[in-house]
Design a protein around this motif. Structure first.
Motif, mmCIF file in Angstrom:
data_model
loop_
_atom_site.group_PDB
_atom_site.id
_atom_site.type_symbol
_atom_site.label_atom_id
_atom_site.label_comp_id
_atom_site.label_asym_id
_atom_site.label_seq_id
_atom_site.Cartn_x
_atom_site.Cartn_y
_atom_site.Cartn_z
ATOM 1 N N ASP A 178 14.054 -12.014 -1.536
ATOM 2 C CA ASP A 178 13.683 -10.872 -2.539
ATOM 3 C C ASP A 178 13.260 -9.744 -1.721
ATOM 4 O O ASP A 178 12.239 -9.985 -1.074
ATOM 5 C CB ASP A 178 12.716 -11.670 -3.416
ATOM 6 N N PRO A 179 13.679 -8.492 -2.315
ATOM 7 C CA PRO A 179 13.051 -7.466 -1.391
ATOM 8 C C PRO A 179 11.389 -7.139 -1.824
ATOM 9 O O PRO A 179 11.125 -7.646 -2.832
ATOM 10 C CB PRO A 179 13.762 -6.152 -1.936
ATOM 11 N N PRO A 180 10.607 -6.703 -0.981
ATOM 12 C CA PRO A 180 9.206 -6.670 -1.366
ATOM 13 C C PRO A 180 8.938 -5.548 -2.357
ATOM 14 O O PRO A 180 9.913 -4.605 -2.622
ATOM 15 C CB PRO A 180 8.632 -5.972 0.232
ATOM 16 N N LEU A 181 7.825 -5.947 -2.769
ATOM 17 C CA LEU A 181 7.612 -4.887 -4.261
ATOM 18 C C LEU A 181 7.174 -3.634 -3.845
ATOM 19 O O LEU A 181 6.718 -3.177 -2.573
ATOM 20 C CB LEU A 181 6.202 -5.589 -5.015
ATOM 21 N N PRO A 182 7.455 -2.394 -4.398
ATOM 22 C CA PRO A 182 7.046 -1.080 -4.109
ATOM 23 C C PRO A 182 5.428 -1.027 -3.981
ATOM 24 O O PRO A 182 4.938 -1.724 -4.568
ATOM 25 C CB PRO A 182 7.554 -0.138 -5.254
ATOM 26 N N LEU A 183 5.250 -0.025 -3.108
ATOM 27 C CA LEU A 183 3.982 0.308 -2.735
ATOM 28 C C LEU A 183 3.014 0.736 -4.049
ATOM 29 O O LEU A 183 1.971 0.091 -4.246
ATOM 30 C CB LEU A 183 3.720 1.421 -1.782
ATOM 31 N N SER A 184 3.599 1.226 -5.050
ATOM 32 C CA SER A 184 2.922 1.638 -6.097
ATOM 33 C C SER A 184 2.526 0.133 -7.326
ATOM 34 O O SER A 184 1.333 0.203 -7.769
ATOM 35 C CB SER A 184 3.685 2.251 -7.201
ATOM 36 N N ALA A 185 3.021 -0.835 -7.050
ATOM 37 C CA ALA A 185 2.971 -2.357 -7.674
ATOM 38 C C ALA A 185 2.029 -2.755 -6.830
ATOM 39 O O ALA A 185 1.424 -3.868 -7.399
ATOM 40 C CB ALA A 185 4.385 -2.784 -7.811
ATOM 41 N N LEU A 186 1.709 -2.663 -5.443
ATOM 42 C CA LEU A 186 0.837 -3.534 -4.625
ATOM 43 C C LEU A 186 -0.590 -2.812 -4.568
ATOM 44 O O LEU A 186 -1.631 -3.581 -4.014
ATOM 45 C CB LEU A 186 1.579 -3.600 -3.327
ATOM 46 N N SER A 187 -0.611 -1.688 -4.714
ATOM 47 C CA SER A 187 -2.111 -0.908 -4.622
ATOM 48 C C SER A 187 -2.326 0.146 -5.749
ATOM 49 O O SER A 187 -1.433 0.541 -6.306
ATOM 50 C CB SER A 187 -1.892 -0.023 -3.339
ATOM 51 N N ALA A 188 -3.718 0.069 -6.131
ATOM 52 C CA ALA A 188 -4.014 1.034 -7.110
ATOM 53 C C ALA A 188 -4.282 2.517 -6.669
ATOM 54 O O ALA A 188 -4.729 3.456 -7.717
ATOM 55 C CB ALA A 188 -5.410 0.242 -7.668
ATOM 56 N N GLU A 189 -4.189 2.571 -5.511
ATOM 57 C CA GLU A 189 -4.456 3.940 -4.711
ATOM 58 C C GLU A 189 -3.317 4.955 -5.211
ATOM 59 O O GLU A 189 -2.182 4.521 -5.591
ATOM 60 C CB GLU A 189 -4.664 3.962 -3.340
ATOM 61 N N GLU A 190 -3.613 6.202 -5.178
ATOM 62 C CA GLU A 190 -2.770 7.314 -5.635
ATOM 63 C C GLU A 190 -1.531 7.270 -4.292
ATOM 64 O O GLU A 190 -0.564 7.704 -4.753
ATOM 65 C CB GLU A 190 -3.391 8.515 -5.864
ATOM 66 N N HIS A 191 -2.304 7.425 -3.142
ATOM 67 C CA HIS A 191 -1.279 7.568 -2.127
ATOM 68 C C HIS A 191 -1.455 6.085 -1.184
ATOM 69 O O HIS A 191 -2.243 6.347 -0.136
ATOM 70 C CB HIS A 191 -1.380 8.738 -1.271
ATOM 71 N N PRO A 192 -0.870 5.001 -1.682
ATOM 72 C CA PRO A 192 -1.032 3.965 -0.709
ATOM 73 C C PRO A 192 -0.285 4.234 0.538
ATOM 74 O O PRO A 192 0.665 4.841 0.838
ATOM 75 C CB PRO A 192 -0.363 2.887 -1.697
ATOM 76 N N THR A 193 -0.854 3.358 1.493
ATOM 77 C CA THR A 193 -0.390 3.221 2.874
ATOM 78 C C THR A 193 0.583 2.092 2.977
ATOM 79 O O THR A 193 0.477 1.105 2.512
ATOM 80 C CB THR A 193 -1.587 3.115 3.845
ATOM 81 N N ALA A 194 1.400 2.176 4.246
ATOM 82 C CA ALA A 194 2.321 1.173 4.362
ATOM 83 C C ALA A 194 1.687 -0.123 4.920
ATOM 84 O O ALA A 194 2.444 -1.142 4.929
ATOM 85 C CB ALA A 194 3.155 1.841 5.421
#
Length: 665
Positions: free
Chosen positions: A416-432
């Protein structure tokens, strides 16, 4: 001094009177013959009832005397001759030949094959090698959409399928017939290419405290149907097992002995004995002939999430995070424990070659090995072989004579591909740095054809995958997916051996197949359960696969597919005809896997006089797609008929949504 105690015995004995006239007269009177009365019979026969009884008694005495004089060997010979005669009649009926027209050698061969199969099934041995005889890529698909919540279970018996869901609903479906109903030689209805609901029942959550309520009060998670078509059993979150009349879906009995969720049910083949698995770590046995509880089996250290059984009084269960599969021998009151866990490693050949890749394995050297956390699914092949599926996406082949898996196929349904960064972090600009790794898709559904080398599995990758067991029972091999491997209309054209020019000269209609309401693309959602049965006697017409698809997993709400559909999906898989696929192509144009060569398709499409016949040879669902695509292109391909002819009105669409009343909570 004389008394009763001191007198001699001869004096104390009480003697019978010598002159008892009444007793003497009673003994001297001869017995009177009972007066025979006989009513006049309706038929006018002169034989009395007493005489008829005497004749019957005499006949029974004669038959008993004959059976007494018959020795054991003669009786065995007589029963064997009777069995052979019955088998010969069955073979002749199945083949459709007259006894005078059948070659003796062929009849002897067919009878020999049948005797071998009957013997193997009576001993619960794998004897049906049918995986290569089916055209898995040519399966015809039909869908029945349902409102409400996720569909969690499906069972098939005869012409009917039974589904359950989290909305407390139990439904009975009639399989598609692809034929119009006829009466007195006239068509009286429409051609039905989708399952039709014929019975429906739904529980009420507010009745949870009512122990006499004959229905479910929580989400239903599993369903099973008896082989004789008499009973249907369901279990769910309300800790209840409800037994239904299969014909009317009328509740007959409710069992409340389980102390937690009932997660799986399985009938013993040929009987009405039911096995139930529960989160209370027990397996219970029920007799539905008496509608009674029989026994409880203990041993698992975690919840029991799946159970499978065959003809013998045994069952195999898996225990989720205790990572064990157990075979229960009910008569012997014992169990065999098979331990899983760990990660599928490289084969012995790989280790002996010190890192050299093995071309026969599907695991690349650089591929990460995922540990098994939970054993979730099980399916019995025969009494000695079974398959398990786990949350690390692996399929394991087991033998009762070995405590470890004989073979493990890793990542059966991919990653299963990893979740997008927006779904993993509440920050406006999440890091990789918060980006996760791809995770294996769980094995959410697993079913096998009993005593055969074929089984199917499901997950949420959009397809049902087919597998076979090798003849030495030591490996699992992939046979691809059920249905066309290419999404949409191109896959359908390849399956039906029809050129794109046959449909339309406008290629734009083929570039956007998603516009058709009859979607042939991937199954969007989680395949929560599967059922696979024979079509015809011993799968002479192929096999049928039913899939219960939902937006959520049947055991939880970890994730939800917003674009998914809660539905019942039916695949009708054809069988190869005399070494070739029944596609209207010559045998030379079909390979051993049932695929039609592109050169043969192009050659066939170049003949315009055959286009009308090609349309006639299509299945009803494919003809419907042909008409809709032709209408979108502004062309007419009616096989030589007048343009005013509209047979599409007699065909129900594959994606017709069922709006049965009372589905939503």
């Amino acid at each position: 001094m004389s008394s009763f105690f001191t007198a001699p015995a001869s004096q104390r004995k009480r003697k019978r009177p010598q002159n008892d006239d009444r007793a003497t007269a009673k003994r001297d009177v001869p017995p009177t013959k009972r007066k025979e009365t006989r009513d006049e019979s309706i038929s006018g026969s002169d034989v009395s009832d007493n005489e008829a009884r005497a004749d019957d008694y005499g006949a029974s005495q004669d038959s008993d005397s004959e059976s007494d004089t018959e020795d054991v060997s003669s009786k065995r010979i007589r029963l064997a001759e009777q069995y052979l005669a019955n088998t010969q009649k069955e073979v002749l009926v199945e083949e459709g030949f007259d006894a005078a027209d059948v070659d003796a050698d062929n009849l002897r061969r067919r009878m020999g094959d049948r005797l071998k199969e009957d013997t193997a099934e009576s001993k619960s041995k794998l004897y049906r090698w049918i995986a290569e005889e089916m055209v898995w890529g040519g399966a015809e698909r039909s869908v029945a959409k349902m409102q409400g919540q996720s569909v969690t279970g499906v069972a098939v018996q005869g012409r009917f399928a039974y589904t359950v869901g989290k909305d407390l609903a139990v439904s009975k479906w009639e399989m598609p017939t692809h034929e119009a109903p006829m009466r007195d030689g006239k068509q009286v209805g429409r051609v039905r290419s989708t399952p039709k609901r014929v019975a429906y029942s739904r529980g009420v959550r507010s009745k949870k405290q009512d122990r006499d309520y004959l229905h479910h009060t929580g989400a239903i998670l599993c369903v099973a149907a008896s082989q004789d078509g008499k009973f249907v059993a369901t279990g769910g979150l309300d800790k209840r097992i409800v037994v239904w009349d299969a014909a009317t879906l009328k509740p007959l009995k409710v069992f409340t002995q389980h102390r937690d969720t009932v997660s799986s049910l399985a009938f013993r083949r040929g009987t009405n004995q039911l096995f139930s698995a529960s989160r209370d770590r027990t397996v219970k046995i029920w007799s539905l002939d008496e509608l009674a509880y029989v026994e409880t089996l203990f041993g698992h250290q975690d919840e029991v999430v799946d159970v499978s059984a065959l003809a013998q009084e045994k069952c195999v269960t898996v225990g989720a995070r205790d990572r064990t599969a157990r075979q229960w021998k009910v008569v012997e009151e014992s169990q065999l424990v098979f331990r899983g866990g760990g990660a599928p490693g490289r084969s012995k050949a790989d280790r002996s070659a010190r890192g050299a890749p093995d071309p026969s394995t599907t695991v690349e050297p650089e591929q990460k090995a995922y540990n098994e956390g939970s054993m979730d699914r099980v399916a019995c092949i025969d009494d000695e072989t079974f398959i398990t599926g786990s949350d690390n996406g692996s399929l394991s082949l087991w033998n009762v004579h070995k405590k470890k898996a004989v073979f493990t196929y890793p990542l059966a349904h991919g990653l299963d591909p990893p979740l997008p960064l927006s779904a993993l972090s509440a920050e406006e600009h999440p890091t990789a740095a918060v980006q996760g790794e791809p995770q294996p898709r769980w094995i959410t559904a697993l079913r096998a054809i009993p005593f055969s080398d074929t089984f199917v599995s499901g997950s949420w990758d959009g397809v049902i995958r087919v597998w076979r067991i090798t003849e030495d029972k030591r490996r699992i091999e992939s046979l691809g997916v059920v249905g066309p491997s290419v999404d949409g209309m191109p896959g359908l054209l390849h399956t039906e051996s029809v050129s794109s020019e046959t449909l339309s000269d406008h290629s734009s209609t083929l570039k956007a197949p998603q516009q058709s309401p009859l979607a042939h693309g991937p199954i969007v959602g989680v395949i929560n359960d599967l059922a696979i049965v024979d079509r015809g006697e011993r799968a002479k017409d192929g096999v049928l696969i039913a899939a219960a698809v939902g937006k959520q997993h049947r055991l939880g709400r970890w994730s939800e597919f917003a674009e998914g559909k809660n539905c019942l999906v039916i695949f009708e898989v054809p069988r190869k005809m005399h070494g070739a696929v029944n596609t209207g192509m010559p045998e030379a144009a079909v390979d051993k896997n049932g695929q039609v060569s592109p050169e043969a398709v192009a050659k066939k499409a170049d003949a315009p006089e055959d286009s009308a016949r090609d349309v006639e040879d299509l299945s009803p669902v494919s003809r419907q797609v042909l008409r809709e695509t032709s209408d979108a292109a502004g062309t007419s391909h009616d096989g030589g008929r007048d343009a005013s002819y509209e047979p599409a009105k007699d065909v129900e669409g594959e994606g017709v949504e069922d709006t049965f009343a009372g589905f939503d909570d």
